[in-house]
Design a protein around this motif. Sequence first.
Motif, PDB file in Angstrom:
ATOM      1  N   TYR A 286      -5.547   6.174   5.352  1.00  0.00           N
ATOM      2  CA  TYR A 286      -5.328   5.845   6.773  1.00  0.00           C
ATOM      3  C   TYR A 286      -4.062   6.554   7.262  1.00  0.00           C
ATOM      4  O   TYR A 286      -3.053   6.614   6.560  1.00  0.00           O
ATOM      5  CB  TYR A 286      -5.196   4.343   6.967  1.00  0.00           C
ATOM      6  CG  TYR A 286      -5.167   3.921   8.418  1.00  0.00           C
ATOM      7  CD1 TYR A 286      -6.342   3.608   9.088  1.00  0.00           C
ATOM      8  CD2 TYR A 286      -3.965   3.843   9.120  1.00  0.00           C
ATOM      9  CE1 TYR A 286      -6.321   3.232  10.432  1.00  0.00           C
ATOM     10  CE2 TYR A 286      -3.936   3.475  10.453  1.00  0.00           C
ATOM     11  CZ  TYR A 286      -5.122   3.176  11.101  1.00  0.00           C
ATOM     12  OH  TYR A 286      -5.104   2.803  12.428  1.00  0.00           O
TER      13      TYR A 286
ATOM     14  N   GLN B  30      -2.866   0.286   9.036  1.00  0.00           N
ATOM     15  CA  GLN B  30      -3.951  -0.526   8.488  1.00  0.00           C
ATOM     16  C   GLN B  30      -3.509  -1.136   7.170  1.00  0.00           C
ATOM     17  O   GLN B  30      -2.943  -0.459   6.315  1.00  0.00           O
ATOM     18  CB  GLN B  30      -5.207   0.319   8.261  1.00  0.00           C
ATOM     19  CG  GLN B  30      -6.396  -0.486   7.716  1.00  0.00           C
ATOM     20  CD  GLN B  30      -7.659   0.353   7.618  1.00  0.00           C
ATOM     21  OE1 GLN B  30      -8.276   0.667   8.633  1.00  0.00           O
ATOM     22  NE2 GLN B  30      -8.034   0.726   6.401  1.00  0.00           N
ATOM     23  N   PHE B  31      -3.753  -2.436   7.033  1.00  0.00           N
ATOM     24  CA  PHE B  31      -3.428  -3.148   5.809  1.00  0.00           C
ATOM     25  C   PHE B  31      -4.596  -4.044   5.417  1.00  0.00           C
ATOM     26  O   PHE B  31      -5.097  -4.811   6.248  1.00  0.00           O
ATOM     27  CB  PHE B  31      -2.161  -3.994   6.002  1.00  0.00           C
ATOM     28  CG  PHE B  31      -1.889  -4.919   4.858  1.00  0.00           C
ATOM     29  CD1 PHE B  31      -1.530  -4.422   3.613  1.00  0.00           C
ATOM     30  CD2 PHE B  31      -2.005  -6.288   5.010  1.00  0.00           C
ATOM     31  CE1 PHE B  31      -1.301  -5.269   2.547  1.00  0.00           C
ATOM     32  CE2 PHE B  31      -1.776  -7.141   3.958  1.00  0.00           C
ATOM     33  CZ  PHE B  31      -1.413  -6.634   2.720  1.00  0.00           C
ATOM     34  N   ALA B  32      -5.050  -3.897   4.173  1.00  0.00           N
ATOM     35  CA  ALA B  32      -6.168  -4.688   3.641  1.00  0.00           C
ATOM     36  C   ALA B  32      -7.400  -4.568   4.531  1.00  0.00           C
ATOM     37  O   ALA B  32      -8.114  -5.552   4.770  1.00  0.00           O
ATOM     38  CB  ALA B  32      -5.764  -6.150   3.468  1.00  0.00           C
ATOM     39  N   GLY B  33      -7.623  -3.351   5.047  1.00  0.00           N
ATOM     40  CA  GLY B  33      -8.802  -3.089   5.844  1.00  0.00           C
ATOM     41  C   GLY B  33      -8.711  -3.513   7.288  1.00  0.00           C
ATOM     42  O   GLY B  33      -9.662  -3.311   8.057  1.00  0.00           O
TER      43      GLY B  33
ATOM     44  N   ASP C  20      -3.114   1.517   4.212  1.00  0.00           N
ATOM     45  CA  ASP C  20      -4.190   1.652   3.238  1.00  0.00           C
ATOM     46  C   ASP C  20      -4.404   3.127   2.914  1.00  0.00           C
ATOM     47  O   ASP C  20      -4.220   4.003   3.771  1.00  0.00           O
ATOM     48  CB  ASP C  20      -5.493   1.063   3.794  1.00  0.00           C
ATOM     49  CG  ASP C  20      -5.474  -0.459   3.844  1.00  0.00           C
ATOM     50  OD1 ASP C  20      -4.587  -1.070   3.225  1.00  0.00           O
ATOM     51  OD2 ASP C  20      -6.369  -1.033   4.519  1.00  0.00           O
TER      52      ASP C  20
ATOM     53  N   PRO D  58       0.845  -1.202   0.000  1.00  0.00           N
ATOM     54  CA  PRO D  58       0.000   0.000   0.000  1.00  0.00           C
ATOM     55  C   PRO D  58       0.876   1.246   0.000  1.00  0.00           C
ATOM     56  O   PRO D  58       2.105   1.151   0.128  1.00  0.00           O
ATOM     57  CB  PRO D  58      -0.800  -0.140   1.298  1.00  0.00           C
ATOM     58  CG  PRO D  58       0.046  -1.006   2.173  1.00  0.00           C
ATOM     59  CD  PRO D  58       0.746  -1.953   1.260  1.00  0.00           C
TER      60      PRO D  58
ATOM     61  N   ARG E  72       3.857   1.947   5.597  1.00  0.00           N
ATOM     62  CA  ARG E  72       2.837   1.632   4.607  1.00  0.00           C
ATOM     63  C   ARG E  72       1.470   1.550   5.286  1.00  0.00           C
ATOM     64  O   ARG E  72       1.352   1.103   6.425  1.00  0.00           O
ATOM     65  CB  ARG E  72       3.152   0.308   3.914  1.00  0.00           C
ATOM     66  CG  ARG E  72       4.487   0.305   3.172  1.00  0.00           C
ATOM     67  CD  ARG E  72       4.390   1.029   1.869  1.00  0.00           C
ATOM     68  NE  ARG E  72       5.652   1.058   1.128  1.00  0.00           N
ATOM     69  CZ  ARG E  72       5.755   1.401  -0.142  1.00  0.00           C
ATOM     70  NH1 ARG E  72       4.671   1.772  -0.824  1.00  0.00           N
ATOM     71  NH2 ARG E  72       6.937   1.416  -0.745  1.00  0.00           N
TER      72      ARG E  72
END
Length: 246
Positions: free
Chosen positions: A179, A201-204, A176, A157, A174
């Motif tokens: 964010y 936050q990663f992939a929600g 999202d 991201p 990194r």
Amino acid sequence: MTDRGESALRTSQNVFEVGPSKMTWMGDKLVIDINEMGAPPMVGPVRGKVTLTPKFVTNLEVPLTPSGTHVWRPFAPSADIDVQLEAEGWQWDGHGYFDANFGTAALEDDFSYWTWGRYPHSKGSVCFYDADRRDGSTLDVGLLFQNDGEVQLLNSPPKVAMKRSLWQVRRETRADAGYKPVQVKGMLDAPFYSRSAVKTQFAGEEVVGVHEALDLNRFRSKIVKPMLACRVPRRAKWRFDTPPAE
């Protein structure tokens, strides 16, 4: 952490010793025996045991430069950890990891800046490694170490800037799109280095993991380098047969 001479190093198939401290591979566990002295402002003995039990051990090596002068080795990106140090309140257990960097050149010769982060995730552990190299190229690595031990290459991201450290070291990680990552706990703050627990936050999915930022332009400074001796004492003459008093 103490710098020691060659006489303070011993290795065997399952044991790595540096002075009075050592790491021992015992079956499926890595046992780390610590016997050191703290640096200012926490001067005093640091003794105890850390036991790390990997969920799995990878065989992955990640070259950080095209020539392979620097390599990142994520041995156990997901592990259980038990800490038992001889000080009040320094006992805990939880989620941990074990990795290492190896190189044949000075970091400051090949890099000007890097950030790294490892974040526990419901699918495993996510790692992001970004660096600016001296030759003008960049490093961009995103990996998901799945719970079953498989490794998946990620499309990372976007990079997102964070608040600078107490020493004003630039930080980013990194996250999202949209964010804003934040520090939730400071771990180590130096003129050229920051280590902290960061929420991103990663992939929600919101995650909290260990993040570091390293400014190698600052590190190579003739003013900053001598300051390391105040934090990392040297015991060049330590020997296993007749170790002098610390």
